[in-house]
Design an enzyme around this catalytic site. Structure first.
Site, short mmCIF file in Angstrom:
data_model
loop_
_atom_site.label_atom_id
_atom_site.label_comp_id
_atom_site.label_asym_id
_atom_site.label_seq_id
_atom_site.Cartn_x
_atom_site.Cartn_y
_atom_site.Cartn_z
N SER A 123 8.02 9.84 -5.60
CA SER A 123 7.77 9.07 -4.40
C SER A 123 9.03 8.27 -4.03
O SER A 123 10.08 8.86 -3.79
CB SER A 123 6.55 8.17 -4.60
OG SER A 123 6.03 7.74 -3.36
N LYS A 175 -7.74 -6.20 13.80
CA LYS A 175 -7.02 -7.22 13.05
C LYS A 175 -7.45 -7.27 11.59
O LYS A 175 -6.64 -7.59 10.71
CB LYS A 175 -7.22 -8.60 13.70
CG LYS A 175 -6.43 -9.72 13.05
CD LYS A 175 -4.93 -9.43 13.11
CE LYS A 175 -4.13 -10.56 12.47
NZ LYS A 175 -2.69 -10.24 12.43
#
Length: 305
Positions: A123, A175
């Site tokens: 990664s 949100k």
């Protein structure tokens, strides 16, 4: 017999007191040295004759301002003839990997960079190898895992069972997405999918550029799978099998960087920090060995016995 026991107990108490004061004195001495060293700390930690700079990339990768500054100094330091990136990391944040990738790419524009993979370079750990002119891995190195992961979990049902309800007042419907207190909405999942896809596209572009690979081929390999070192060589993600010795040989043969040059590790900790760390370790060692190791009770699991 009782007198002997009392004398032995007194000697042990005296020994503990002496050990404590001795440890405190050592700690104070190192602290004073650290203070002086911190005041006199030179502006650069890369001074010296010609050398190869080794950058250990271990553990979780996150953005480190001091490390970025040290690497930027290395890019313009004439005494640094090459950079050897020694990677043993399962990855980290995308932003941390991107910052490290960028710093190494700036060095690679000026001087040779070679990456050597250890047990794991996956990664963001693999991302760190991409700016290198040469990438080496062990046969058994675990690498690849080209992808982006965003994880969350939902505790709403668990909290409901104990009578706890969470309320969020937000300025918009996305949100609080993702939230620990309610499931992802379809709109929230779609928004997060777009974030992950964009980050993944950035990673794929780094692979295609760093490995001089067709972007379509890079996308095929960037499905999150891991490779052994041998598989990575076959896939074009790694150049060859080898370690630091092979890296030095390549630098000497291809970039005229003599293998007789010394190697110096990047160290972003100041002398003061290193002294304080040594003092703390020494202090704890003395206390543990003298207070717990001499005659204190022990409760240890020792399966080998």
């Amino acid at each position: 017999m009782s007198l002997d026991a009392d004398l032995l107990a007194d000697r042990r108490r005296l020994r503990r007191r002496l050990t404590l004061w001795r440890a405190l004195a050592i700690f104070a001495l190192f602290g004073a040295l650290a203070l002086v060293a911190g005041i006199r700390e030179p502006s650069t930690m890369l001074a010296g004759g010609a050398h190869v700079l080794r950058l250990p990339v271990n553990g979780f990768i996150a953005e480190d301002r001091r490390l970025m500054q040290a690497l930027d100094r290395a890019a313009t330091d004439d005494s640094v003839r090459a950079v050897l990136v020694a990677i043993d990391s399962p990855g980290g944040t995308v932003a941390g990997g991107e910052a490290l990738h960028g710093a190494l790419a700036r060095i690679a524009e000026r001087k040779p960079v070679v990456a050597v993979m250890g047990a794991t370079a996956a990664s963001a750990g693999y991302m760190a190898a991409l700016p290198a002119h040469r990438v080496l891995a062990r046969d058994a190195t675990v690498t690849g895992s080209i992808g982006v992961l965003l994880q969350t979990f939902n505790m709403a049902e668990l909290l409901g069972r104990i009578g706890v309800q969470a309320t969020a007042i937000t300025s918009g419907p996305l949100k609080d997405q993702p939230s620990l207190f309610r499931p992802l909405t379809d709109e929230g999942r779609a928004a997060l999918d777009r974030v992950v896809e964009d980050l993944h596209a950035q990673f794929v572009s780094m692979v295609a550029a760093g490995r001089r690979m067709d972007p379509a081929r890079a996308r095929v390999l960037a499905d999150g799978r891991v490779f052994t070192g041998r598989q990575a060589v076959e896939a074009g993600l790694v150049d060859a099998i080898g370690g630091e010795r092979e890296a030095r040989a390549w630098l000497a043969a291809e970039r005229q960087v003599p293998d007789s040059l010394p190697i110096r590790d990047v160290n972003v900790r100041s002398t003061a920090e290193r002294l304080l760390s040594s003092a703390t370790e020494g202090f704890m060692k003395i206390l543990l060995s003298e207070w717990l190791g001499v005659d204190a009770p022990r409760a240890l699991w020792q399966p080998s016995r």
